[in-house]
Design an enzyme around this catalytic site. Structure first.
Site, PDB file in Angstrom:
ATOM      1  N   SER A 107     -28.615 -57.028  50.983  1.00 11.05           N
ATOM      2  CA  SER A 107     -27.396 -56.028  50.622  1.00 11.05           C
ATOM      3  C   SER A 107     -26.309 -56.990  50.527  1.00 11.05           C
ATOM      4  O   SER A 107     -26.115 -57.782  51.479  1.00 11.05           O
ATOM      5  CB  SER A 107     -27.528 -54.970  51.630  1.00 11.05           C
ATOM      6  OG  SER A 107     -26.313 -54.342  51.420  1.00 11.05           O
ATOM      7  N   TYR A 130     -22.557 -54.750  45.107  1.00  9.23           N
ATOM      8  CA  TYR A 130     -21.812 -53.649  45.093  1.00  9.23           C
ATOM      9  C   TYR A 130     -20.562 -54.146  44.366  1.00  9.23           C
ATOM     10  O   TYR A 130     -20.194 -55.420  44.439  1.00  9.23           O
ATOM     11  CB  TYR A 130     -21.245 -53.210  46.469  1.00  9.23           C
ATOM     12  CG  TYR A 130     -22.255 -52.332  47.100  1.00  9.23           C
ATOM     13  CD1 TYR A 130     -22.391 -51.106  46.453  1.00  9.23           C
ATOM     14  CD2 TYR A 130     -22.724 -52.480  48.441  1.00  9.23           C
ATOM     15  CE1 TYR A 130     -23.357 -50.005  46.777  1.00  9.23           C
ATOM     16  CE2 TYR A 130     -23.528 -51.509  48.894  1.00  9.23           C
ATOM     17  CZ  TYR A 130     -23.637 -50.534  48.233  1.00  9.23           C
ATOM     18  OH  TYR A 130     -24.427 -49.426  48.844  1.00  9.23           O
ATOM     19  N   THR A 156     -26.002 -51.844  42.196  1.00  9.38           N
ATOM     20  CA  THR A 156     -26.090 -50.342  42.674  1.00  9.38           C
ATOM     21  C   THR A 156     -24.881 -49.588  42.213  1.00  9.38           C
ATOM     22  O   THR A 156     -23.808 -49.867  42.046  1.00  9.38           O
ATOM     23  CB  THR A 156     -25.940 -50.368  44.151  1.00  9.38           C
ATOM     24  OG1 THR A 156     -26.710 -51.007  44.717  1.00  9.38           O
ATOM     25  CG2 THR A 156     -25.788 -48.923  44.902  1.00  9.38           C
ATOM     26  N   LYS A 252     -29.794 -49.711  39.810  1.00 11.97           N
ATOM     27  CA  LYS A 252     -30.101 -48.934  41.023  1.00 11.97           C
ATOM     28  C   LYS A 252     -29.410 -47.528  40.923  1.00 11.97           C
ATOM     29  O   LYS A 252     -28.119 -48.005  41.015  1.00 11.97           O
ATOM     30  CB  LYS A 252     -30.368 -49.807  42.266  1.00 11.97           C
ATOM     31  CG  LYS A 252     -30.800 -49.040  43.345  1.00 11.97           C
ATOM     32  CD  LYS A 252     -31.209 -49.979  44.593  1.00 11.97           C
ATOM     33  CE  LYS A 252     -31.812 -48.971  45.803  1.00 11.97           C
ATOM     34  NZ  LYS A 252     -30.515 -48.217  46.485  1.00 11.97           N
ATOM     35  N   HIS A 276     -30.142 -42.854  46.520  1.00 12.18           N
ATOM     36  CA  HIS A 276     -29.567 -43.675  47.648  1.00 12.18           C
ATOM     37  C   HIS A 276     -30.169 -43.025  49.067  1.00 12.18           C
ATOM     38  O   HIS A 276     -29.376 -42.837  49.909  1.00 12.18           O
ATOM     39  CB  HIS A 276     -28.094 -43.659  47.675  1.00 12.18           C
ATOM     40  CG  HIS A 276     -27.392 -44.992  48.114  1.00 12.18           C
ATOM     41  ND1 HIS A 276     -26.792 -45.663  47.386  1.00 12.18           N
ATOM     42  CD2 HIS A 276     -27.144 -45.438  49.541  1.00 12.18           C
ATOM     43  CE1 HIS A 276     -26.191 -46.829  48.023  1.00 12.18           C
ATOM     44  NE2 HIS A 276     -26.776 -46.554  49.205  1.00 12.18           N
TER      45      HIS A 276
END
Ligand code: GLV
Length: 389
Positions: A107, A130, A156, A252, A276
């Site tokens: 992440s 992100y 994401t 995603k 999520h």
């Protein structure tokens, strides 16, 4: 605890061993948690067709995800703050995934940095992105992932603004944890966790602190998502990011057929049907209910992966049978990590694999690639009949 036989056993151990603030961070949904709950409970509405007298020798769950060989089509989903669940958690999970033969996704909000994980594992992993307003940061982030040999980015799309999770606000979630009478009293009961944390230097957001501008309190996830995330993210920006990366891309957070078509039009390698883990739009459908329509809409044009709600190998088989090319698991491996470190992540993968393999056999199949919707009994109204606007 006696023998660990299921993911729930790992969850119980995890709850006992990890500070409440981080357990709560993982084990929460947004607002009323309706979607969080239904992500798991909707799996129970689907049944298997039991088949008998079928040769069950030489079974295999092997397959591919975006062209990569995998022991089973299950990737470790990106999970923020993993290095707070267990010291150096991202490194340990990446090692367990590599040993098992499944992809690990790091992440952006990890504690161990891209470089830390690359150095410690020497295996290509996926990197989750992100989108922040700071364009230089994004360029550098992609460059760092490229230098680290990441084999795909997972962009994401469902967290431009953060869904409110009450527990995180009440606990004052931060990394490193802020010292308050309540957090000190709780951490004092988690001795093993604390001793390991004292032995690592990695206790805040390794990919961001010292790299991103415009973040006033880098230890607070909610404050810097509010300040630094790009609220203007749109499909043009997604296309730019795909170009910036130039390699394999997984999008995603897709829950709608129209968005799935947009993603396929952009030429992404895969989408992930995901809400999520119920942490963003409370009141959205469970992912498993959203999956069939999306597979029908774009399954012949793009790999459709699935995420949100998987706690058993049986859930994996259900998602696979409904058309997912592969799945991502999040909490299921985090429970293992918090419970027992790297061995716990391995344990959760072993549990899921065994449940998947045995269920596939009892449904009359030997090769996961050949499993289709016909192994399931799905209620006629499972997807819902909604009024059209
Ligand atoms: C971040 O991805 C979160 O859900 O907290």
């Amino acid at each position: 605890m006696s023998a660990i036989t299921c993911i729930d056993d790992l969850k119980r151990l995890y709850k006992r061993r990890v500070p409440k603030m981080f357990y709560d961070y993982a084990e929460t949904g947004s607002w009323t948690e309706q979607t969080f709950r239904e992500n798991t409970s909707d799996f129970d509405k689907i049944y298997f067709r039991q088949r008998v007298a079928v040769d069950m020798t030489n079974r295999t769950t092997a397959g591919q995800m975006i062209g990569q060989d995998v022991a089973m089509p299950v990737a470790l989903a990106p999970v923020g703050l993993t290095g707070m669940q267990h010291a150096d958690g991202e490194i340990l999970a990446a090692r367990a995934a590599k040993k098992f033969g499944v992809p690990f996704t790091l992440s952006t909000l990890s504690i161990c940095s891209i470089e830390d994980v690359a150095k410690a594992t020497k295996a290509p992993f996926w990197f989750q992105v992100y989108t922040l307003k700071d364009d230089d940061f994004m360029e550098r982030l992609m460059g760092r992932a490229r230098d680290a040999g990441c084999s795909a980015v997972v962009i994401t799309l469902d967290l431009q603004v953060q869904g409110q999770r009450h527990k995180d606000l009440k606990n004052g979630l931060s990394a490193p944890p802020k010292l308050t009478p309540a957090s000190i009293a709780n951490m004092a009961t988690k001795v093993g966790w604390g001793l390991k944390m004292l032995q690592t230097r990695r206790r805040t957001f390794g990919n961001v602190v010292g790299h991103a501008k415009g973040v006033t309190d880098p230890s607070s996830l909610s404050s810097w998502t509010a300040e630094a995330f790009d609220h203007a993210l749109d499909w043009n920006r997604v296309a730019e990011l795909m170009k910036m990366w130039g390699g394999k891309v997984i999008l995603k957070g897709i829950m709608d057929t129209e968005d799935a078509r947009r993603a396929a039009d952009l030429g992404a390698d895969a989408i992930v049907v995901s809400n999520h883990g119920g942490r963003q739009l409370d009141g959205a459908l469970s992912s498993i209910r959203a999956l069939p329509a999306i597979v029908d809409a774009v399954g012949d044009r793009i790999e459709v992966m699935f995420d949100s709600g998987i706690r058993t190998g049986q859930d994996i088989l259900k998602a696979r049978a409904l058309g997912a090319s592969g799945v991502m698991i999040g909490r299921s491996w985090v429970y293992g990590l918090g419970a027992m470190g790297q061995a716990g992540v391995t344990k959760s993968l072993e549990i899921l694999h065994k449940e998947l393999d045995t269920t596939m056999a009892l449904c009359g199949h030997r090769d996961l690639r050949e499993v289709g919707r016909d192994i399931l009994l799905v209620p006629e109204d499972f997807e819902g009949r909604w009024q059209r606007n």
